[in-house]
Motif scaffolding. Sequence first.
Motif, mmCIF file in Angstrom:
data_model
loop_
_atom_site.group_PDB
_atom_site.id
_atom_site.type_symbol
_atom_site.label_atom_id
_atom_site.label_comp_id
_atom_site.label_asym_id
_atom_site.label_seq_id
_atom_site.Cartn_x
_atom_site.Cartn_y
_atom_site.Cartn_z
ATOM 1 N N CYS A 1 8.932 -3.266 1.262
ATOM 2 C CA CYS A 1 8.886 -2.154 0.304
ATOM 3 C C CYS A 1 10.107 -1.241 0.414
ATOM 4 O O CYS A 1 10.436 -0.526 -0.527
ATOM 5 N N ARG B 1 4.130 1.801 0.471
ATOM 6 C CA ARG B 1 5.472 1.665 -0.101
ATOM 7 C C ARG B 1 6.479 2.622 0.551
ATOM 8 O O ARG B 1 7.466 3.015 -0.074
ATOM 9 N N ASP C 1 0.836 -1.198 0.000
ATOM 10 C CA ASP C 1 0.000 0.000 0.000
ATOM 11 C C ASP C 1 0.871 1.246 0.000
ATOM 12 O O ASP C 1 1.110 1.833 -1.025
ATOM 13 N N CYS D 1 2.731 1.222 6.546
ATOM 14 C CA CYS D 1 1.371 0.685 6.607
ATOM 15 C C CYS D 1 1.330 -0.761 7.055
ATOM 16 O O CYS D 1 0.329 -1.223 7.594
HETATM 17 S S1 FES Z 1 3.809 -1.187 1.575
HETATM 18 FE FE1 FES Z 1 3.350 -0.140 3.467
HETATM 19 S S2 FES Z 1 4.890 -0.913 4.774
HETATM 20 FE FE2 FES Z 1 5.475 -1.764 2.867
#
Ligand code: FES
Lengths: 253, 217
Positions: free
Chosen positions: A87, A59, A57, A63
Amino acid sequence: MNVTLRVWRQANAHSEGRMVTYQVQDVSPDMSFLEMLDLLNEDLTVKGEEPVAFDHDCREGICGMCGVVINGTAHGRGSSPVPTTTCQLHMRSFEDGAVIDVEPWRAGPFPVIKDLVVDRSAFDRIIQAGGYVSVSTGSAPDAHANAVGKQKADRAFDAATCIGCGACVAACPNSSAMLFTAAKITHLAMLPQGQPERHLRVKKMLSQHDAEGFGGCTNIGECAEVCPKQIPFDTISQLNRDLIASLFKRDGK
Amino acid sequence: MAVTGLILIAFLLMHMFGNLKMFIGADSFNHYAEWLKGQTADGGILYPILPAGWFIWIFRVVLLAAVVLHIYSAVTLWSRALAANPTTYEAKRKLAQTYSARTMRWGGIILAGVLIFHLLQFTVHATLIAGAFEDNPYKMVLGEFSIWWMVLVYAIWMVAVCMHIRHGFWSAFATLGANTSAKARAILNGCAWAVALILYIGFMIMPVSVLFGWIGA
Ligand code: FES
Ligand code: HEM
Ligand code: SF4
């Protein structure tokens, strides 16, 4: 750089999964791990194959959606010089020509939905069981109305940084979610707002933890090692202290 | 798990200390063995608070209860872990766990297996290899540990026991809430190492001394 991926492919929760090998060409060392997967998926789409499903989400590491096990460690912690989410792991952490295994979190309470995507709603139910405070809100209180000591405030903040990614469960040989649960317990136990339900909370959240089918903690320490937010291992002892105290309180309150 | 484990570690420390009486001599060691069982002239340990000979049985019941509850908790933890782990990783790399932590379960089974042999040997006297010396524990111990492979078996067994304690000691305190910071963790692990090493050396120095004829020769 070029890498060889061995990726877990599983069509849905009920089908058998297996590792499938893919070559990914022209990977920039500055790409994140997810961007490299995007590259693979574009390639697969052009070829008319089903792209690899993976969760993500923000990136930007806040999250908690994106966890996968990379070369046997959650979020690829073993390949990264620093604690990281998937990410925020970059391809420069790998050698040109590397063979990289990519698997979903594996734990009974985290069933695979598809490929690398697992269902982590067990965490939501643990939070629902007790990860709340029942103070009346209304208008914002004065900043100094509830003084919190520096040490406690720091501990609460440290614990509150947990993003619920599930890496701790993925790494634990017992598939225990104790670090996650302990982060929530410690966060609320340090603050005045958390006191009314403090001891009831630890009982409720732990019994939900067990009901979800997570294993018991045996103080091995893999969880804190892979945690992208460096939730301290000692939060688990905080949970245990609150649990022991709750045994001596009427109604656990 | 934590409480029963700490009871067993406390017992081991006492047991080790008692075994060292072998160095003082036959009278001292035999008197100690009889004293525990309430067979000495003064009525033995805790007499007259308890009738003579009661202590050893109360002690055995407590130890047995600790062992049974310890194993029961271990089986529960193990089966929960198995149920929570229906699938395994194709690739798995360990970052933090120690060898001791990883071998608590299979190591515990090995430990318990040899414990049964040990009790049959020195308590029930059923598997005494060097022959029975019923009323002389000192000679009995001398006899058994003059056999080189017996000392080897105990040396290996005590490795299993002390590895179990290396992780168990720290883990018990963490479960009881004593792991309050990264520093506390380091201290607890240091203590665990110390207890494990003291127990290993303290238990093995006597059998080794018997084997090399430094005791009782
Ligand atoms: S996509 Fe949100 S913590 Fe990695
Ligand atoms: C090299 C190590 C050890 C030696 C030399 C040793 C020696 C002995 C001896 C000589 C006795 C019998 C005393 C008597 O009958 O008068 C005994 C009893 C016993 N030992 Fe050990 N022991 C060792 C390690 C252990 C360990 C590691 C454990 C537990 C995990 C253990 C548990 C017991 C128990 C439970 C008894 C019986 C107590 C009773 O009679 O109720 N021992 N040991
Ligand atoms: S404790 Fe760490 S590893 Fe576990 S869910 Fe929270 S952020 Fe992820």
